[in-house]
Design a protein around this motif. Sequence first.
Motif, PDB file in Angstrom:
ATOM      1  N   GLY A 149       0.967  -1.116  -0.023  1.00  0.00           N
ATOM      2  CA  GLY A 149       0.071  -0.087  -0.007  1.00  0.00           C
ATOM      3  C   GLY A 149       0.938   1.334   0.214  1.00  0.00           C
ATOM      4  N   GLY A 150       2.154   1.010   0.064  1.00  0.00           N
ATOM      5  CA  GLY A 150       2.984   2.343   0.028  1.00  0.00           C
ATOM      6  C   GLY A 150       2.998   2.797  -1.398  1.00  0.00           C
ATOM      7  N   ALA A 151       3.344   4.343  -1.349  1.00  0.00           N
ATOM      8  CA  ALA A 151       3.430   5.051  -2.507  1.00  0.00           C
ATOM      9  C   ALA A 151       4.881   4.623  -3.405  1.00  0.00           C
ATOM     10  CB  ALA A 151       3.818   6.786  -2.080  1.00  0.00           C
ATOM     11  N   SER A 152       5.858   3.912  -2.670  1.00  0.00           N
ATOM     12  CA  SER A 152       7.000   3.549  -3.398  1.00  0.00           C
ATOM     13  C   SER A 152       7.773   2.440  -2.430  1.00  0.00           C
ATOM     14  CB  SER A 152       8.198   4.554  -3.536  1.00  0.00           C
ATOM     15  OG  SER A 152       8.504   5.065  -2.195  1.00  0.00           O
ATOM     16  N   TYR A 153       8.634   1.727  -3.066  1.00  0.00           N
ATOM     17  CA  TYR A 153       9.595   0.635  -2.229  1.00  0.00           C
ATOM     18  C   TYR A 153      10.320   1.570  -1.122  1.00  0.00           C
ATOM     19  CZ  TYR A 153       8.475  -2.837  -5.742  1.00  0.00           C
ATOM     20  OH  TYR A 153       7.794  -3.677  -6.677  1.00  0.00           O
ATOM     21  N   GLY A 154      10.626   2.733  -1.245  1.00  0.00           N
ATOM     22  CA  GLY A 154      11.317   3.290  -0.092  1.00  0.00           C
ATOM     23  C   GLY A 154      10.459   3.821   1.038  1.00  0.00           C
ATOM     24  N   ALA A 155       8.926   3.727   0.750  1.00  0.00           N
ATOM     25  CA  ALA A 155       8.065   4.314   1.722  1.00  0.00           C
ATOM     26  C   ALA A 155       6.863   3.151   1.898  1.00  0.00           C
ATOM     27  CB  ALA A 155       7.481   5.791   1.043  1.00  0.00           C
ATOM     28  N   ARG A 156       7.035   1.923   2.282  1.00  0.00           N
ATOM     29  CA  ARG A 156       5.983   1.078   2.333  1.00  0.00           C
ATOM     30  C   ARG A 156       5.277   1.470   3.624  1.00  0.00           C
ATOM     31  NH1 ARG A 156       9.691  -3.465   0.352  1.00  0.00           N
ATOM     32  NH2 ARG A 156       8.497  -4.248  -1.379  1.00  0.00           N
ATOM     33  N   ARG A 157       4.153   1.414   3.847  1.00  0.00           N
ATOM     34  CA  ARG A 157       3.231   1.655   4.782  1.00  0.00           C
ATOM     35  C   ARG A 157       2.231   0.781   5.063  1.00  0.00           C
ATOM     36  NH1 ARG A 157       6.559   5.174   5.444  1.00  0.00           N
ATOM     37  NH2 ARG A 157       6.383   7.342   5.078  1.00  0.00           N
ATOM     38  N   MET A 158       1.981   0.375   6.228  1.00  0.00           N
ATOM     39  CA  MET A 158       0.808  -0.232   6.796  1.00  0.00           C
ATOM     40  C   MET A 158      -0.251   0.478   7.214  1.00  0.00           C
ATOM     41  SD  MET A 158       2.808  -3.176   9.062  1.00  0.00           S
ATOM     42  CE  MET A 158       4.222  -2.194   9.935  1.00  0.00           C
ATOM     43  N   ASN A 159      -1.326   0.115   7.347  1.00  0.00           N
ATOM     44  CA  ASN A 159      -2.366   0.901   7.482  1.00  0.00           C
ATOM     45  C   ASN A 159      -3.348   0.387   8.526  1.00  0.00           C
ATOM     46  OD1 ASN A 159      -2.093   3.035   5.437  1.00  0.00           O
ATOM     47  ND2 ASN A 159      -2.648   1.410   4.067  1.00  0.00           N
ATOM     48  N   SER A 160      -3.849   1.281   9.394  1.00  0.00           N
ATOM     49  CA  SER A 160      -4.894   0.963  10.669  1.00  0.00           C
ATOM     50  C   SER A 160      -5.975   1.808  10.277  1.00  0.00           C
ATOM     51  CB  SER A 160      -4.289   0.943  11.920  1.00  0.00           C
ATOM     52  OG  SER A 160      -5.276   0.659  12.936  1.00  0.00           O
ATOM     53  N   GLY A 161      -7.019   1.986   9.406  1.00  0.00           N
ATOM     54  CA  GLY A 161      -7.732   2.793   9.268  1.00  0.00           C
ATOM     55  C   GLY A 161      -6.971   3.911   8.531  1.00  0.00           C
ATOM     56  N   ALA A 162      -7.250   5.082   8.851  1.00  0.00           N
ATOM     57  CA  ALA A 162      -6.490   6.241   8.281  1.00  0.00           C
ATOM     58  C   ALA A 162      -5.025   6.555   8.938  1.00  0.00           C
ATOM     59  CB  ALA A 162      -7.300   7.767   8.323  1.00  0.00           C
ATOM     60  N   ASN A 163      -4.744   5.706   9.829  1.00  0.00           N
ATOM     61  CA  ASN A 163      -3.424   5.877  10.483  1.00  0.00           C
ATOM     62  C   ASN A 163      -2.569   4.865   9.680  1.00  0.00           C
ATOM     63  OD1 ASN A 163      -4.315   7.299  12.553  1.00  0.00           O
ATOM     64  ND2 ASN A 163      -5.333   5.540  13.118  1.00  0.00           N
ATOM     65  N   GLN A 164      -1.226   5.276   9.585  1.00  0.00           N
ATOM     66  CA  GLN A 164      -0.003   4.631   8.952  1.00  0.00           C
ATOM     67  C   GLN A 164       1.191   4.454   9.878  1.00  0.00           C
ATOM     68  OE1 GLN A 164       0.792   6.833   5.432  1.00  0.00           O
ATOM     69  NE2 GLN A 164      -0.881   5.846   4.294  1.00  0.00           N
ATOM     70  N   LEU A 165       1.770   3.425   9.370  1.00  0.00           N
ATOM     71  CA  LEU A 165       2.857   3.081   9.979  1.00  0.00           C
ATOM     72  C   LEU A 165       4.127   2.613   9.074  1.00  0.00           C
ATOM     73  CD1 LEU A 165       4.166   2.894  13.055  1.00  0.00           C
ATOM     74  CD2 LEU A 165       3.504   0.373  13.015  1.00  0.00           C
ATOM     75  N   ALA A 166       5.394   3.323   8.997  1.00  0.00           N
ATOM     76  CA  ALA A 166       6.353   3.347   8.225  1.00  0.00           C
ATOM     77  C   ALA A 166       7.072   1.716   8.391  1.00  0.00           C
ATOM     78  CB  ALA A 166       7.263   4.120   8.255  1.00  0.00           C
ATOM     79  N   TYR A 167       7.516   0.857   7.507  1.00  0.00           N
ATOM     80  CA  TYR A 167       8.179  -0.021   7.632  1.00  0.00           C
ATOM     81  C   TYR A 167       8.875  -0.592   6.264  1.00  0.00           C
ATOM     82  CZ  TYR A 167       5.128  -3.115   4.577  1.00  0.00           C
ATOM     83  OH  TYR A 167       4.579  -3.631   3.404  1.00  0.00           O
ATOM     84  N   ASN A 168       9.561  -1.505   6.118  1.00  0.00           N
ATOM     85  CA  ASN A 168      10.359  -2.316   4.744  1.00  0.00           C
ATOM     86  C   ASN A 168      10.361  -3.490   4.982  1.00  0.00           C
ATOM     87  OD1 ASN A 168      10.567  -1.865   2.052  1.00  0.00           O
ATOM     88  ND2 ASN A 168      11.449   0.400   2.373  1.00  0.00           N
ATOM     89  N   LEU A 169      10.714  -4.192   3.917  1.00  0.00           N
ATOM     90  CA  LEU A 169      11.188  -5.316   3.575  1.00  0.00           C
ATOM     91  C   LEU A 169      12.404  -5.364   2.810  1.00  0.00           C
ATOM     92  CD1 LEU A 169       7.651  -6.839   2.470  1.00  0.00           C
ATOM     93  CD2 LEU A 169       8.677  -7.063   4.757  1.00  0.00           C
ATOM     94  N   TYR A 170      13.427  -6.467   3.472  1.00  0.00           N
ATOM     95  CA  TYR A 170      14.813  -6.469   3.009  1.00  0.00           C
ATOM     96  C   TYR A 170      15.225  -7.698   2.752  1.00  0.00           C
ATOM     97  CZ  TYR A 170      14.610  -1.768   5.138  1.00  0.00           C
ATOM     98  OH  TYR A 170      14.358  -0.489   5.389  1.00  0.00           O
ATOM     99  N   THR A 171      16.373  -7.838   1.825  1.00  0.00           N
ATOM    100  CA  THR A 171      16.978  -9.033   1.401  1.00  0.00           C
ATOM    101  C   THR A 171      17.682  -9.826   2.254  1.00  0.00           C
ATOM    102  OG1 THR A 171      18.630  -8.128   0.038  1.00  0.00           O
ATOM    103  CG2 THR A 171      16.637  -8.280  -1.042  1.00  0.00           C
ATOM    104  N   ASP A 172      18.152  -9.181   3.174  1.00  0.00           N
ATOM    105  CA  ASP A 172      18.989  -9.765   4.244  1.00  0.00           C
ATOM    106  C   ASP A 172      18.997  -9.130   5.541  1.00  0.00           C
ATOM    107  OD1 ASP A 172      20.740  -7.729   4.009  1.00  0.00           O
ATOM    108  OD2 ASP A 172      22.001  -8.750   2.326  1.00  0.00           O
ATOM    109  N   ASN A 173      19.747  -9.662   6.436  1.00  0.00           N
ATOM    110  CA  ASN A 173      19.514  -9.235   7.962  1.00  0.00           C
ATOM    111  C   ASN A 173      20.516  -7.757   8.148  1.00  0.00           C
ATOM    112  OD1 ASN A 173      21.790 -10.377   8.028  1.00  0.00           O
ATOM    113  ND2 ASN A 173      21.381 -11.759   9.702  1.00  0.00           N
ATOM    114  N   THR A 174      21.143  -7.271   6.923  1.00  0.00           N
ATOM    115  CA  THR A 174      21.705  -6.141   7.335  1.00  0.00           C
ATOM    116  C   THR A 174      20.790  -4.904   7.121  1.00  0.00           C
ATOM    117  OG1 THR A 174      22.161  -6.108   4.991  1.00  0.00           O
ATOM    118  CG2 THR A 174      24.046  -7.095   6.073  1.00  0.00           C
ATOM    119  N   TYR A 175      19.686  -5.187   6.557  1.00  0.00           N
ATOM    120  CA  TYR A 175      18.419  -4.218   6.471  1.00  0.00           C
ATOM    121  C   TYR A 175      18.877  -3.138   5.365  1.00  0.00           C
ATOM    122  CZ  TYR A 175      16.329  -6.776   9.969  1.00  0.00           C
ATOM    123  OH  TYR A 175      15.813  -7.944  10.777  1.00  0.00           O
TER     124      TYR A 175
END
Length: 172
Positions: free
Chosen positions: A86-112
Motif C-alpha cells: 500500500g505504500g507510494a514507493s518501495y522506499g516508503a512502504r506503509r501499513m495501515n490501520s484505518g486512516a493511520n499509517q506506520l512506516a516499515y520495509n522489507l529487505y533481502t538480508d539481515n543487514t537491512y
Amino acid sequence: MNATGHLGTAVRRGLLALLLWLVTGPAQALCISPLCSCSVTTTHVVFGSYNPLTSGNTDSTGSVRVSCGGVAGLLIPYQIDITRGGGASYGARRMNSGANQLAYNLYTDNTYLTIWGDGSGGSQSVPGGILLDVLGLSPPQTHWIYGRIPGAQTTAVPGGYVDTITVTVTYN
C-alpha cells in the motif's frame, strides 16, 4: 497490511499489533511437463507488538520457499519479486490501520540495507535457482524476508496495522 482501530494520545503507550500478509498463488515452472514442476509457498512477516515510544526497531522475518522436481540435471533459474503493497514507493512502504499509517520495509538480508522489490525504485529482485539431482529432486530453496519497523514513530496510534504484499516468482 490491513489496519483497524484508533485510540487517543493517552493510550499511545499501549502496544500495536502488526501483521504483514504475503500473498501468492500456486506457481508452476515454465517447462515441458513432465520435465519439471515447481511450487512456491510463503510465510507471513508478523511483527507482533510495537511500542511507538521506544527508539529501537521492531524486526521480524517471513519466507518464500521454492521447490522443484523433474529431470535430473535440469537447472531451473528463477527470480522473486515482491510488490510495494500500500505504500507510494518501495522506499516508503506503509501499513495501515484505518486512516493511520506506520512506516516499515522489507529487505533481502539481515543487514537491512537492500530493499526487496521488483528491481525498480531502488529495490532489488532476489535471484535463485535449483539444480535437480540424480533423483530429479533438490532441497527446497528458502529465501528469507527481513521486515523492519523503524523505532520512535511517535505519531502511531494503537491498532492492528496490515499491508498486503504479492510475491511473484518468474522462472527464467
